[in-house]
Design an enzyme around this catalytic site. Structure first.
Site, PDB file in Angstrom:
ATOM      1  N   GLY A 140       1.010  -5.393   1.416  1.00 13.84           N
ATOM      2  CA  GLY A 140       0.043  -5.528   0.325  1.00 13.84           C
ATOM      3  C   GLY A 140       0.569  -6.337  -0.853  1.00 13.84           C
ATOM      4  N   LEU A 168       0.826  -1.214   0.000  1.00 16.85           N
ATOM      5  CA  LEU A 168       0.000   0.000   0.000  1.00 16.85           C
ATOM      6  C   LEU A 168       0.860   1.265   0.000  1.00 16.85           C
ATOM      7  CD1 LEU A 168      -2.789  -1.000   2.539  1.00 16.85           C
ATOM      8  CD2 LEU A 168      -2.435  -1.683   0.164  1.00 16.85           C
ATOM      9  N   ASN A 204       4.049  -7.704   7.139  1.00 13.31           N
ATOM     10  CA  ASN A 204       4.861  -7.072   8.175  1.00 13.31           C
ATOM     11  C   ASN A 204       4.196  -5.843   8.795  1.00 13.31           C
ATOM     12  OD1 ASN A 204       5.145  -5.845   5.638  1.00 13.31           O
ATOM     13  ND2 ASN A 204       7.079  -4.879   6.236  1.00 13.31           N
ATOM     14  N   GLU A 205       2.880  -5.746   8.652  1.00 15.78           N
ATOM     15  CA  GLU A 205       2.173  -4.554   9.122  1.00 15.78           C
ATOM     16  C   GLU A 205       2.481  -4.186  10.576  1.00 15.78           C
ATOM     17  OE1 GLU A 205       0.996  -6.680   7.026  1.00 15.78           O
ATOM     18  OE2 GLU A 205      -0.061  -5.639   5.439  1.00 15.78           O
TER      19      GLU A 205
END
Lengths: 308, 308, 308
Positions: A157, A112, A180-181
């Site tokens: 994303g 993203l 890995n957010e």
């Protein structure tokens, strides 16, 4: 600093322990992974072609090459273009499948675009998130065969795009893939999580999402996050071989089977798209998140020593 | 016979085939595993300290060492004390995680105290089961990071404590871990089962619970019942290294992610705690179960040849 | 061409790429796998014994050997007989478990009889499907211990029988097992799918069902589709050893545990048996499916070159 070198530098946050653990106070550094690069690339590219489609009607499949330099980050306009293309594939009677890859060396997709979360107006944020949901629904719920040929880094994303396909082949090399957010201070949405559980199972997902784990290609193969590795030069050939295998399966039966497997997972989002969008807007509008984003973006403007 | 030797003797039921299969007629022998030892230890220990807490505010985590000799069996009083301590951890702003281990060599925890099931009054049984539910809800549902440093045998309820943590490191050595309730003539409650499925998957759980399987440390690693093995002398060091890694993850994002993974499993028990307690009471009051328990307890009073 | 050689020839569709991928236009060839063989065997076998039961009351288990030559394909009459036998086992107080195997060399079961789908009247189709549902409900939901001793090929419905047992041992050798329905142009019913997910997990099932994958015995072991391999000559001995192990577990606790694991999966079919039957009737009555079946059956009448 070259684009690729810079991409590596940022991604190395995922593997180098000391750097990784300095992330908490600079929450978002790794998020759009190479966002600065995107800015460097500048407006000169405004009219550039964001993806290529090679359609081979004889063989019955297409190759979709993401080409939105520098790192295929996903913003509203790009997702919208992609959704139109995915819809075209879906309606085509001539192709049975699509190989999803990138024309940018060493980068599949950085995920993203962070600018879609920083100081966004509610309208734009809502459109962006709705477009992203649409991409996932179209891809994960497609009747067509999707094979990801992951030619480079594929965090966040980018990983979502990969695990929404039916089969994944990843280039050997120093590439990372994963959701890995958490490292960026945010929680992966429930439909990212469910797609991951459906791919690598519950326990591995629980660990991976809590730690924001970025897997090397070998690690990804070991936990079935990807199905196969290939030398970079053989990646597309292997993807085409695999596609031929899938194309030979009776179509209607394969479609019904795929739909039977994925329906419940898709329904969960479809039943609550608006609430999910609202939750994204509220989350990104938190002061703490905006502050992290601002610090991150400011840090990109300052010259800094390469950690590579 | 020393405490440890005796513990081994009883646990060996799990590995030695011939002994294992003699279990049916002596249903409960292995259950509280070392219950007799607990009695041997006697009232002299009435005022003993049941656990130690080493809090390291600088590093941001604590070590909780179970110390209820001889085998850390879980009765109402011990669970109540534990629940108060878990609550303190949960409310602490200074610690992010807890390493759960035992100060007793070769024993992590032998699980539920069999005396809480034999000739209990309904009131006591109800309080006991409610306390056990509370321990699991607090541990499995904690916002903190829990790492189990499994320094020895960990059957039944000891295994439940382990799999309710976020990460498990087990000492190499002749130790066993597993949900072996079936061998004692009882069924593991559904929330034991669900926690196990979330750890080792559906099929392995189906086999393990039907057979009451106790895994060696190597077997436990192979099926991901534990995440890592360590030499006994390195166990705590490795747990601390792992804890440092988890502590470096942005806290709020990690908490939200953990909660997102575990909410559904927790909700199933929370929605029916009373019915679950009632079901425990009814089950343990069955004549067949009480008879098994009486035979078991009587067998403990008789001198017998060591099978070791 | 001998029966066995012919069985191999047909099954080889699953492994030989070029042949496999010619399947789309001859959709149903592999389905009843050895259907032609069944016809060859002809009416002379009308009064033959379709299975043998060796009951060993002393040891507490029975061996059920499927014997409906040539390939143990499942039609209404055979399923009805089987269901009566399964009911007898269930009610027996003398046996705790059943070893399910075949007396036909190299064939465990070829699955559903294709003649139950070709030009059937609605009544017969409905009775057939109801009987098949009943077999699965009785087998997967049994309180007894079922161990599959898979002595040969086990595609489609043969695989369903296998994965409905508690434990699977497969003969080493050139045998295949899997839910290959997709290759025949049909979708595996949801309860075939769910039983498969419970055995090999979600992701492996998603791939296997889409591709109609037939696993070699080694591949089956690697993904836990079977639990153990044995030399053909040792197959029954190994199954009996395993059965002894399971029989030694306290019975009531094992039954409650098994039921607790399988109840939800069973309930899904039990709640909608009629709708599921209706869906089978409608699907098989489609012109496209009937056309595929007709082409297949006609192809069996023509002499053809052996591909072996």
């Amino acid at each position: 600093m070259s684009i690729i070198k810079s991409a590596f530098r940022v991604l190395r946050f995922g593997s180098a322990k000391n750097q990784l653990f300095s992330l908490e106070s600079k929450t978002c550094r790794a998020f759009s992974v190479c966002n600065k690069l995107r800015q460097d690339a500048s407006d000169a590219n405004a009219s550039k072609i964001n993806f290529y489609v090679d359609e081979n009607k004889e063989k019955g499949y297409a190759i979709l090459k993401l080409n939105k330099g520098p790192v295929n980050s996903l913003n509203l306009e790009f997702l919208t273009e992609l959704n139109i293309q995915l819809e075209k594939f879906e309606e085509s009677k001539e192709i049975k499948g699509v190989i999803l890859t990138s024309s940018i060396p060493n980068i599949f997709s950085a995920g993203l675009d962070i600018m879609e979360m920083y100081q966004i107006k509610q309208d734009r944020g809502s459109q962006f998130w709705t477009a992203l949901q649409e991409t996932w629904i179209k891809l994960y719920g497609s009747n067509k065969i999707y094979i990801a040929a992951i030619n480079g880094h594929s965090p966040a994303g980018g990983c979502l795009l990969s695990i929404s396909c039916d089969y994944r082949i990843m280039s050997k090399g120093p590439y990372k893939i994963g959701l890995n957010e958490t490292l960026l201070g945010i929680k992966a949405p429930f439909w990212f999580r469910d797609t991951m559980i459906n791919t690598i199972g519950y326990r591995e997902t629980e660990k991976a999402l809590q730690l924001g784990k970025l897997y090397s290609s070998e690690e990804a193969l070991a936990v079935n996050l990807v199905d196969e590795l290939a030398d970079s030069k053989d990646l597309i050939t292997k993807a085409e071989e695999q596609m031929s295998k899938w194309c030979a399966i009776p179509t209607v039966a394969r479609e019904l089977t795929k739909s039977s497997m994925r329906r419940d997972t898709l329904s969960k989002l479809i039943a609550q798209r608006e609430a999910d969008t609202q939750s994204f807007i509220e989350f990104t509008q938190r002061d703490s998140i905006q502050k992290s984003l601002r610090m991150y973006l400011e840090s990109l403007k300052k010259p800094k020593k390469s950690s590579a």
